[in-house]
Motif scaffolding. Structure first.
Motif, short mmCIF file in Angstrom:
data_model
loop_
_atom_site.label_atom_id
_atom_site.label_comp_id
_atom_site.label_asym_id
_atom_site.label_seq_id
_atom_site.Cartn_x
_atom_site.Cartn_y
_atom_site.Cartn_z
N UNK A 173 -0.98 69.38 49.17
CA UNK A 173 -1.81 68.33 48.17
C UNK A 173 -1.01 68.34 46.79
N UNK A 174 -0.56 69.75 46.31
CA UNK A 174 -0.09 69.74 45.02
C UNK A 174 1.43 70.00 44.91
N UNK A 175 1.96 69.56 46.00
CA UNK A 175 3.48 69.01 45.72
C UNK A 175 3.96 68.19 44.75
N UNK A 176 4.29 68.73 43.62
CA UNK A 176 4.53 67.69 42.47
C UNK A 176 5.73 66.80 42.80
N UNK A 177 6.81 67.40 43.53
CA UNK A 177 7.94 66.66 43.72
C UNK A 177 7.59 65.70 44.71
N UNK A 178 6.90 65.99 45.58
CA UNK A 178 6.49 64.95 46.92
C UNK A 178 5.60 63.67 46.01
N UNK A 179 4.90 64.04 45.21
CA UNK A 179 3.94 63.04 44.52
C UNK A 179 5.02 62.38 43.53
N UNK A 180 5.95 62.74 43.03
CA UNK A 180 6.90 62.15 42.11
C UNK A 180 7.73 61.09 42.86
N UNK A 181 8.25 61.63 44.02
CA UNK A 181 8.81 60.75 45.03
C UNK A 181 8.05 59.37 45.48
N UNK A 182 6.54 59.71 45.58
CA UNK A 182 5.87 58.69 46.04
C UNK A 182 5.56 57.79 45.03
N UNK A 183 5.46 58.05 43.80
CA UNK A 183 5.33 57.20 42.62
C UNK A 183 6.60 56.58 42.42
N UNK A 184 7.66 57.04 42.74
CA UNK A 184 9.02 56.31 42.72
C UNK A 184 9.12 55.07 43.72
N UNK A 185 8.39 55.23 44.90
CA UNK A 185 8.49 54.35 45.86
C UNK A 185 7.46 53.19 45.25
N UNK A 186 6.22 53.58 44.60
CA UNK A 186 5.36 52.49 43.92
C UNK A 186 6.19 51.65 42.92
N UNK A 187 6.87 52.49 42.24
CA UNK A 187 7.64 51.66 41.04
C UNK A 187 8.54 50.45 41.77
N UNK A 188 9.04 51.17 42.71
CA UNK A 188 10.28 49.97 43.29
C UNK A 188 9.41 48.81 44.02
N UNK A 189 8.28 49.03 44.47
CA UNK A 189 7.55 48.21 44.97
C UNK A 189 6.46 47.37 44.12
N UNK A 190 6.71 47.71 42.48
CA UNK A 190 5.90 47.16 41.49
C UNK A 190 4.46 47.26 41.74
N UNK A 191 3.99 48.34 42.26
CA UNK A 191 2.71 48.88 42.28
C UNK A 191 2.53 49.77 41.06
N UNK A 192 2.55 49.08 40.02
CA UNK A 192 2.52 49.92 38.67
C UNK A 192 1.25 50.86 38.66
N UNK A 193 0.04 50.40 38.72
CA UNK A 193 -1.12 51.04 38.65
C UNK A 193 -1.28 52.25 39.56
N UNK A 194 -0.58 52.22 40.84
CA UNK A 194 -0.45 53.32 41.82
C UNK A 194 0.41 54.37 41.15
N UNK A 195 1.62 53.67 40.53
CA UNK A 195 2.60 54.83 40.08
C UNK A 195 2.06 55.60 38.80
N UNK A 196 1.18 54.84 38.23
CA UNK A 196 0.68 55.65 36.93
C UNK A 196 -0.26 56.54 37.25
N UNK A 197 -1.17 56.45 38.39
CA UNK A 197 -1.85 57.64 38.72
C UNK A 197 -1.19 58.75 39.13
N UNK A 198 -0.17 58.30 40.16
CA UNK A 198 0.51 59.41 40.68
C UNK A 198 1.56 60.30 39.60
N UNK A 199 1.94 59.58 38.64
CA UNK A 199 2.85 60.32 37.59
C UNK A 199 1.98 61.16 36.87
#
Length: 665
Positions: A173-199
């Motif tokens: 649950x606390x793997x920061x690297x995995x969370x950051x990668x998930x945020x980058x996927x949200x950025x690519x998909x233009x899901x900016x609110x999701x990316x904000x929460x993850x980052x």
């Protein structure tokens, strides 16, 4: 020094290598000592050359590294060092070749990907640098468990990367690297609110992570939360003052809050350092255009086109200035680009829209429409849209927002009359209305603000989390909750108000989708419906390549259904809240400007000012595609341009149905 045994020599070499990062001077001294034992050992020579490079002695580093690179062409780390030295010495061609050789030998050599990306960026090869930076993101992943997701992300298989990361996070649950990668996927998909929460979660776990801080700043810019982005970016630049990505995004953020001088200063500094960087020329052109320096903007766009290997963005930006005209050489260059088989879809779309505009200006309407249609067809798959979903959402809103609903909530919301909303469809005259109002001494023009849409999404998400349907869940909001929402809107939009005037404009056209919410939380706000003939505004939207949003605009049938839903929504609110919304018909504004302006000012409770008739003299930043037109007196030339294309508008007419005749009411 006494001769060392092979084992001791290897240990000493490993120690010197480890010292390169924290203490290159000591690493160099130890390497020089070791060379007395093994003067031709390539490992020791590489350490010494790297130490000299890190200490800034590039000539001394080259004297060692260059012979090594030629003697060991298949040594990845040696090729990387050679690239780094050549890059520092101002020999980008050789450096790029060395970096490419390094990553071909070791695709996980992150430093080489970074060096390659930086040099390609400097050289103006945007697509090449983007690919290198994507490989850098993959190579930087050190956790073996995350490598499959990193490989999928780099290959563009974002769905697989997303699934792998979510599975991993179930037990980590606390793997920061995995969370950051998930945020980058949200950025690519233009899901900016999701990316904000993850980052934000990444930064809780790793407060100093620069990548997460920069990515979070990007999400803020994409959501027009520019002031928050500026705080992050200025902090990043305190640690890395010359970073071009940080500076470029800061310039964009400054522009969003109206700090135009600061924005232009940053762009000009970047271009002094990176004169071949096409994307910076593009952003500089966009800002020059917004502040009214049209000629300078065109020069910047043409500079970008001349430097770019794929100049679609530059040609479309020139076309998008509306008043610009393409020369024969431009048309020929764009046709040559359109015939390329290796052109990326985004560039192809831009070229087709630009050709559509160029040929329309020449009166070649059939060929022009073909290019618009090809551009829209190519663009549409990446912008999914459901007309049925829009109809259903607006129908649900109409069922909720009745006269009784509002009567029962009399006194809810902030009493302020500061906001003036201009809503409707894009390309229907909203920028003209904004410019007229912003010419009044009591009114400030801002831009298409995202805040109402953000409040709507926040409420929808809260309803979803509570297992409720939206917008029906709004019935549960009490007066205090509604007041808090209205106050958050006033507070969040304050950053866009630079002049201190008592009234301000939000001209986000899509806010008609949230009209009930606006009437609930801001009962005294003025609302202006900017309306234009459905074939005029519909075709104008179809031939416009929007930077983001407006997914309905890439299909004539979808446009017709959207316009029909819009008219029915406005009719509903005319019945429920008579007189609440003031309608401005674009054609009437063109034909009888003064009386329409007087009616508009009366509705807003503003005294007449002659400056509103001389709106084209008002100097202000305008960030829409009509920025050049509103700096000129009203003219009729563009009023019926759609008639040239009427032979191809049957799908739009069919979708409009009876609204084609009754659209004014």
């Amino acid at each position: 020094m006494a001769a060392l045994s092979p084992a001791l020599l290897n240990a000493a070499i490993e120690r010197a290598a480890v010292l390169l990062g924290p203490d290159p001077a000591q690493a160099g001294r130890e390497a020089e000592a070791l060379l007395k034992n093994a003067p031709n050992d390539p490992r020791i020579l590489l350490i010494l050359g790297s130490a000299r490079r890190r200490l800034g002695n590039m000539t001394g580093a080259r004297a060692i590294i260059e012979p090594l690179a030629k003697a060991y062409p298949r040594a990845a780390r040696t090729q990387f060092e050679y690239g780094a030295v050549l890059g520092a010495l101002g020999e980008p061609e050789g450096a790029i070749a060395a970096y490419r050789q390094a990553v071909s030998l070791n695709s996980d050599l992150a430093d080489a990907w970074r060096g390659l990306g930086d040099l390609l960026f400097l050289d103006g090869d945007v697509s090449g640098s983007d690919l290198a930076y994507a490989e850098l993101a993959r190579a930087s992943v050190t956790n073996p468990a995350l490598k499959p997701a990193a490989n999928a992300f780099c290959a563009g298989d974002f769905d697989r990367a997303d699934a792998l990361l979510r599975e991993h996070l179930k037990t980590n649950l606390d793997d920061a690297e995995a969370i950051r990668m998930l945020a980058e996927i949200a950025l690519k998909a233009m899901r900016f609110e999701d990316a904000e929460v993850l980052l934000a979660r990444c930064l809780e776990l790793q407060p100093g992570d620069e990548t997460s801080r920069f990515n979070l700043a990007e999400t803020f810019v994409r959501q027009q939360k520019a002031q928050r982005a500026i705080v992050l970016l200025e902090g990043l630049l305190n640690d890395d003052a010359v970073n071009p990505a940080y500076r470029n995004l800061l310039a964009v953020a400054y522009g969003l809050v109206g700090a135009d001088d600061d924005s232009l200063k940053v762009y000009e500094g970047l271009l002094a350092d990176y004169p071949n960087q096409t994307s910076i020329w593009m952003n500089y052109g966009h800002h020059l255009r917004a502040v009214g320096r049209a000629s300078d903007a065109m020069t910047a766009y043409r500079r970008s086109a001349a430097l770019s290997r794929a100049p679609g963005d530059a040609f479309w930006s020139l076309a998008n200035m509306k008043l610009a005209r393409f020369a024969d050489a431009d048309i020929a260059a764009m046709r040559e680009q359109a015939d390329r088989t290796d052109l990326a879809d985004d560039d192809r779309v831009q070229i087709h829209y630009a050709l559509g505009k160029g040929l329309e200006d020449r009166g070649e309407y059939a060929a022009s429409f073909d290019h618009y249609a090809i551009g829209a067809k190519t663009r549409r798959p990446g912008r999914p849209y459901s007309a049925a979903d829009t109809t259903a959402k607006l129908k649900a809103a109409a069922e909720l927002f009745t006269a009784d609903f509002f009567a029962e909530r009399t006194g809810f919301g902030a009493a302020t009359d500061e906001p003036i909303f201009v809503i409707g469809l894009p390309r229907a005259g909203s920028t003209l209305i904004e410019q007229i109002l912003a010419s009044h001494s009591q009114v400030e023009g801002t831009m298409e603000l995202p805040h109402i849409g953000q409040i709507d999404r926040l409420l929808e998400k809260a309803a979803e989390d509570a297992g409720m349907a939206y917008p029906g869940s709004l019935t549960r909001l009490d007066a205090a909750a509604v007041k808090a929402l209205s106050q958050s809107f006033i507070d969040d939009t304050r950053v866009h108000r630079q002049l201190g005037r008592p009234r301000f404009i939000d001209k986000m056209p899509n806010n008609f989708l949230h009209l009930g919410l606006i009437c609930l939380i801001l009962p005294n706000a003025k609302i202006i419906d900017a309306r234009r003939h459905p074939l005029g505004s519909g075709f104008s939207a179809f031939k416009q390549l929007f930077a983001q949003g407006q997914a309905f605009s890439y299909d004539l049938t979808d446009i017709g259904l959207y316009y029909r839903d819009y008219v029915e929504t406005m009719r509903h609110f005319d019945r429920v809240l008579p007189g609440r919304v003031h309608r401005v018909i674009y054609e009437d504004m063109v034909e009888d400007t003064e009386s329409q302006v007087r009616r508009l000012l009366d509705y807003c409770g503003l005294p007449f000012e002659d400056a509103c008739l001389r709106f084209y003299e008002t100097s202000r930043t305008v960030r829409t595609v009509s920025s050049e037109q509103v700096r000129q007196p009203i003219f009729r030339d563009g009023l019926d341009q759609w008639r040239h294309f009427e032979p191809w508008l049957d799908p739009l007419k069919a979708a409009l149905g009876p609204v084609l005749e009754s659209w004014r009411h």
